[in-house]
Design a protein around this motif. Structure first.
Motif, PDB file in Angstrom:
ATOM      1  N   LEU A 108      -3.053 -15.275   9.686  1.00  0.00           N
ATOM      2  CA  LEU A 108      -2.632 -14.143  10.503  1.00  0.00           C
ATOM      3  C   LEU A 108      -3.152 -14.262  11.924  1.00  0.00           C
ATOM      4  N   SER A 109      -2.411 -13.716  12.868  1.00  0.00           N
ATOM      5  CA  SER A 109      -2.896 -13.631  14.240  1.00  0.00           C
ATOM      6  C   SER A 109      -3.943 -12.530  14.320  1.00  0.00           C
ATOM      7  N   GLU A 110      -4.664 -12.500  15.416  1.00  0.00           N
ATOM      8  CA  GLU A 110      -5.693 -11.464  15.588  1.00  0.00           C
ATOM      9  C   GLU A 110      -5.075 -10.075  15.510  1.00  0.00           C
ATOM     10  N   GLU A 111      -3.908  -9.921  16.106  1.00  0.00           N
ATOM     11  CA  GLU A 111      -3.228  -8.625  16.100  1.00  0.00           C
ATOM     12  C   GLU A 111      -2.812  -8.237  14.688  1.00  0.00           C
ATOM     13  N   GLN A 112      -2.339  -9.228  13.923  1.00  0.00           N
ATOM     14  CA  GLN A 112      -1.927  -8.945  12.546  1.00  0.00           C
ATOM     15  C   GLN A 112      -3.121  -8.621  11.663  1.00  0.00           C
ATOM     16  N   ARG A 113      -4.230  -9.339  11.861  1.00  0.00           N
ATOM     17  CA  ARG A 113      -5.446  -9.038  11.082  1.00  0.00           C
ATOM     18  C   ARG A 113      -5.904  -7.612  11.340  1.00  0.00           C
ATOM     19  N   GLN A 114      -5.861  -7.218  12.608  1.00  0.00           N
ATOM     20  CA  GLN A 114      -6.291  -5.868  12.976  1.00  0.00           C
ATOM     21  C   GLN A 114      -5.380  -4.823  12.332  1.00  0.00           C
ATOM     22  N   ALA A 115      -4.059  -5.115  12.326  1.00  0.00           N
ATOM     23  CA  ALA A 115      -3.103  -4.167  11.742  1.00  0.00           C
ATOM     24  C   ALA A 115      -3.349  -3.987  10.253  1.00  0.00           C
ATOM     25  N   VAL A 116      -3.659  -5.090   9.557  1.00  0.00           N
ATOM     26  CA  VAL A 116      -3.932  -5.006   8.117  1.00  0.00           C
ATOM     27  C   VAL A 116      -5.177  -4.169   7.859  1.00  0.00           C
ATOM     28  N   LEU A 117      -6.251  -4.434   8.611  1.00  0.00           N
ATOM     29  CA  LEU A 117      -7.515  -3.739   8.372  1.00  0.00           C
ATOM     30  C   LEU A 117      -7.456  -2.264   8.769  1.00  0.00           C
ATOM     31  N   ALA A 174       1.784  -3.820   2.174  1.00  0.00           N
ATOM     32  CA  ALA A 174       3.061  -3.673   2.885  1.00  0.00           C
ATOM     33  C   ALA A 174       2.958  -4.238   4.300  1.00  0.00           C
ATOM     34  N   VAL A 175       1.806  -4.025   4.959  1.00  0.00           N
ATOM     35  CA  VAL A 175       1.598  -4.579   6.305  1.00  0.00           C
ATOM     36  C   VAL A 175       1.569  -6.103   6.242  1.00  0.00           C
ATOM     37  N   LEU A 176       0.944  -6.638   5.186  1.00  0.00           N
ATOM     38  CA  LEU A 176       0.885  -8.090   5.011  1.00  0.00           C
ATOM     39  C   LEU A 176       2.283  -8.663   4.778  1.00  0.00           C
ATOM     40  N   VAL A 177       3.089  -7.960   4.001  1.00  0.00           N
ATOM     41  CA  VAL A 177       4.472  -8.386   3.751  1.00  0.00           C
ATOM     42  C   VAL A 177       5.237  -8.499   5.069  1.00  0.00           C
ATOM     43  N   ALA A 178       5.095  -7.464   5.913  1.00  0.00           N
ATOM     44  CA  ALA A 178       5.793  -7.462   7.201  1.00  0.00           C
ATOM     45  C   ALA A 178       5.272  -8.559   8.125  1.00  0.00           C
ATOM     46  N   ALA A 199       3.142 -11.743  -1.556  1.00  0.00           N
ATOM     47  CA  ALA A 199       2.006 -11.201  -0.806  1.00  0.00           C
ATOM     48  C   ALA A 199       0.868 -10.812  -1.741  1.00  0.00           C
ATOM     49  N   LEU A 200       1.215 -10.229  -2.896  1.00  0.00           N
ATOM     50  CA  LEU A 200       0.190  -9.841  -3.865  1.00  0.00           C
ATOM     51  C   LEU A 200      -0.527 -11.076  -4.407  1.00  0.00           C
ATOM     52  N   ALA A 201       0.259 -12.128  -4.702  1.00  0.00           N
ATOM     53  CA  ALA A 201      -0.337 -13.371  -5.201  1.00  0.00           C
ATOM     54  C   ALA A 201      -1.258 -13.995  -4.156  1.00  0.00           C
ATOM     55  N   LEU A 202      -0.840 -13.954  -2.898  1.00  0.00           N
ATOM     56  CA  LEU A 202      -1.654 -14.515  -1.819  1.00  0.00           C
ATOM     57  C   LEU A 202      -2.946 -13.733  -1.639  1.00  0.00           C
ATOM     58  N   ALA A 203      -2.847 -12.397  -1.648  1.00  0.00           N
ATOM     59  CA  ALA A 203      -4.038 -11.561  -1.487  1.00  0.00           C
ATOM     60  C   ALA A 203      -5.007 -11.769  -2.649  1.00  0.00           C
ATOM     61  N   ALA A 204      -4.478 -11.909  -3.870  1.00  0.00           N
ATOM     62  CA  ALA A 204      -5.333 -12.110  -5.047  1.00  0.00           C
ATOM     63  C   ALA A 204      -6.028 -13.464  -4.988  1.00  0.00           C
ATOM     64  N   GLU A 205      -5.281 -14.505  -4.617  1.00  0.00           N
ATOM     65  CA  GLU A 205      -5.859 -15.844  -4.539  1.00  0.00           C
ATOM     66  C   GLU A 205      -6.940 -15.903  -3.467  1.00  0.00           C
TER      67      GLU A 205
END
Length: 573
Positions: A17-26, A35-39, A48-54
């Motif tokens: 993720l870019s810095e802006e995307q990381r900030q948006a997720v957090l 949902a933010v990660l999906v976008a 996205a769920l599989a990626l977050a779990a891994e």
């Protein structure tokens, strides 16, 4: 109180993720981070769920079942704010098994990987070792609602020392009972929006305040906090205050409106109260003016049905009627037709009650009967506004019908709705209102009867065997040829999964009966023939009935026979 620790993303996930995307997720609430990660990554929810779990080193829990024995361990406010739920893991416990001990693992499903502060908080409530699992956020949230009740975090009597992170800044306000009721009502409405409900009903009963949502056309009971009755009067007063009603008047029905904003959603809520033997019952109709508008494709119309309708939409004058019971999607269809023809070359004016969708470029008028602005009076004034297309929300009386028909005969294309069971019935209804048959036959170009049926969940539906006897009986009721059962041994059916909250259905799809008058039908109308005669003639000339439209949707795997039979009333053959 444990010290709050900074929430961070796992390194492998942060690297994508870019810095802006990381900030948006957090910065997003825990239940919305996926949902933010999906976008951000442009992938589907499963990936996205599989990626977050891994990334977090956790497994994914599916087909969740809550752990009843662990429900009392955690306060409702904590569960709501952290979006976690104790789940049963492995075989169900038998009655003979020993109760969980301090060494028994507590399995928790979470909408997002836990951060250090969450673990610290949980250790203040239970000594049991924690085992974390990721799960579909929507399902986690639904289980929280089912087990703790909607808004339970707001009305919890005691948080036993827990103060939600969001509440730390407003601790004094949250202690106040009025603030708790305000938050509860907001939670109820917000949850209704999330569930895509069209109505909310607050119904005082003996010993309880029942809350129900209307979702996909069906009333669904909502789980509520155990102590809700204690706040009943305050909740009713809060809704009345929001709608600017007289809170001291409890003997007479009242009507009002609420402009409600939650996140990016803006709602126009129609409020109606009536006195009952226990307290006032309140109904809320939710109108989301900014929601995504339906196209003819999304309504569920086949290419052939769209072709028939588009041909008439190009006419310079005439009346197009959509019929069906309340809640059958008539206004949604009219809105789709308006969007189909909307252009800078046409002046389009609508008269609605209420305005359910905003259409860019269209002049939309709200009926206000309390000041004498009825459909009929509004239509008279609209005719002086040089319109090309007029949409009248509903033809309720002879006066409105008469003006609408005369408008169509003087060069205007008019859209409207009627309450009839089938399409041919619209003709006889207008004649029964007192409109001359020759005017009806000259003005009506197209009548569309419609119903809405629940759509099978695309994630979990599967082929299921069907009884030949039941199939033939169902086809007979729907007015379909028995030969259509030949070779059919199975049809798609509901199963239930985390995506559809165990119902097996997600959303709705339309069934349509399209009736066009030909020369022979003109003669029948002039002779004041019955609806039955008109319907038989229309079928002889190729009109597909609602039952036949429903069977097509069943064969295509969009819905089930039970759903179609539930919503369709077929005239006696």
């Amino acid at each position: 109180m444990p010290e709050t620790q900074q929430d961070t993303l796992p390194e492998s996930l942060a690297a994508r993720l870019s810095e802006e995307q990381r900030q948006a997720v957090l910065e997003a609430p825990r239940g919305q981070r996926l949902a933010v990660l999906v976008a951000a990554l442009g992938i589907d929810e499963n990936a996205a769920l599989a990626l977050a779990a891994e990334s977090a080193g956790l497994d994914i829990a599916t087909n969740l079942e809550t752990d009843p024995g662990a429900r009392g361990l955690l306060p409702a406010r904590l569960v709501h704010d952290f979006q976690i739920i104790p789940i049963r893991f492995g075989p169900a416990a038998s009655a003979d098994e020993e109760k969980p001990t301090a060494a028994t693992p507590l399995h928790l499903a979470s909408a997002w990987a836990p951060d250090p502060s969450m673990a610290d908080w949980l250790r203040t409530f239970t000594p049991r070792p924690l085992v974390w699992h990721l799960a579909v956020p929507e399902r986690v949230h639904q289980l929280i609602i089912e087990n703790f009740g909607v808004g339970s975090g707001a009305l919890e009597d005691s948080d036993e020392g827990y103060v939600a992170p969001e509440a730390q800044r407003d601790a004094e306000a949250d202690v106040d009972e009025d603030a708790a009721v305000v938050r509860f009502v907001t939670d109820v409405i917000t949850q209704a929006v999330d569930d895509q409900a069209t109505d909310i009903h607050f119904e005082p009963q003996e010993g309880q305040l029942r809350i129900r949502y209307r979702v996909d056309g069906l009333l669904v009971p909502v789980s509520v906090p155990e102590n809700l009755l204690r706040f009943q009067d305050a909740i009713i007063s809060r809704v009345k205050i929001m709608a600017r009603l007289n809170i001291s008047e409890r003997r007479l029905p009242q009507d009002g409106r609420i402009n409600f904003k939650a996140g990016g959603t803006t709602l126009d809520i129609r409020v109606s109260t009536i006195p009952t033997i226990y307290a006032e019952s309140i109904s809320l109709r939710l109108l989301n003016k900014k929601k995504e508008a339906y196209t003819m494709d999304k309504l569920g119309m086949s290419p052939d049905e769209q072709s028939q309708i588009k041909q008439v939409l190009d006419y310079p004058h005439g009346i197009i009627l959509v019929t069906g019971p309340t809640g059958s999607g008539k206004s949604t269809s009219l809105n789709a037709f308006l969007r189909q023809i909307n252009s800078t070359e046409l002046r389009i004016i609508t008269i609605e009650d209420p305005i359910e969708y905003e259409v860019p470029g269209v002049n939309q008028m709200q009926v206000r009967t309390e000041i004498g602005l009825t459909f009929a009076s509004a239509l008279r004034h609209v005719l002086r506004q040089d319109p090309d297309v007029i949409m009248v929300g509903e033809i309720r009386d002879r006066e409105t019908a008469d003006i609408a028909i005369r408008a169509s005969l003087t060069g205007h294309l008019v859209f409207s709705t009627l309450h009839t069971n089938d399409a041919p019935g619209a003709i006889t209804r207008l004649v029964d209102m007192g409109i001359e048959p020759f005017l009806v036959a000259s003005a009506i170009e197209l009548v569309i009867a419609q119903r809405l049926v629940r759509r099978l969940c695309p994630e979990c539906n599967r082929a299921q065997p069907v009884s030949k006897v039941k199939l033939l009986e169902s086809l007979a009721i729907l007015g379909c040829n028995p030969s259509e059962a030949e070779g059919i041994t199975e049809l798609r059916g509901p199963v239930g999964c985390d995506r559809c909250r165990g119902t097996g259905y997600r959303g709705r799809i339309g069934l349509f009966e399209i009736f066009r008058l030909n020369e022979e039908m003109h003669t029948l109308v002039l002779k004041r023939e019955s609806t039955r005669t008109l319907a038989l003639n229309a079928r002889e000339h190729g009109m597909r009935t609602l039952g036949q439209s429903g069977w097509e949707k069943v064969r295509a795997g969009y819905t089930t026979l039970d759903e179609v039979l539930r919503v369709i009333t077929v005239a006696e053959k």
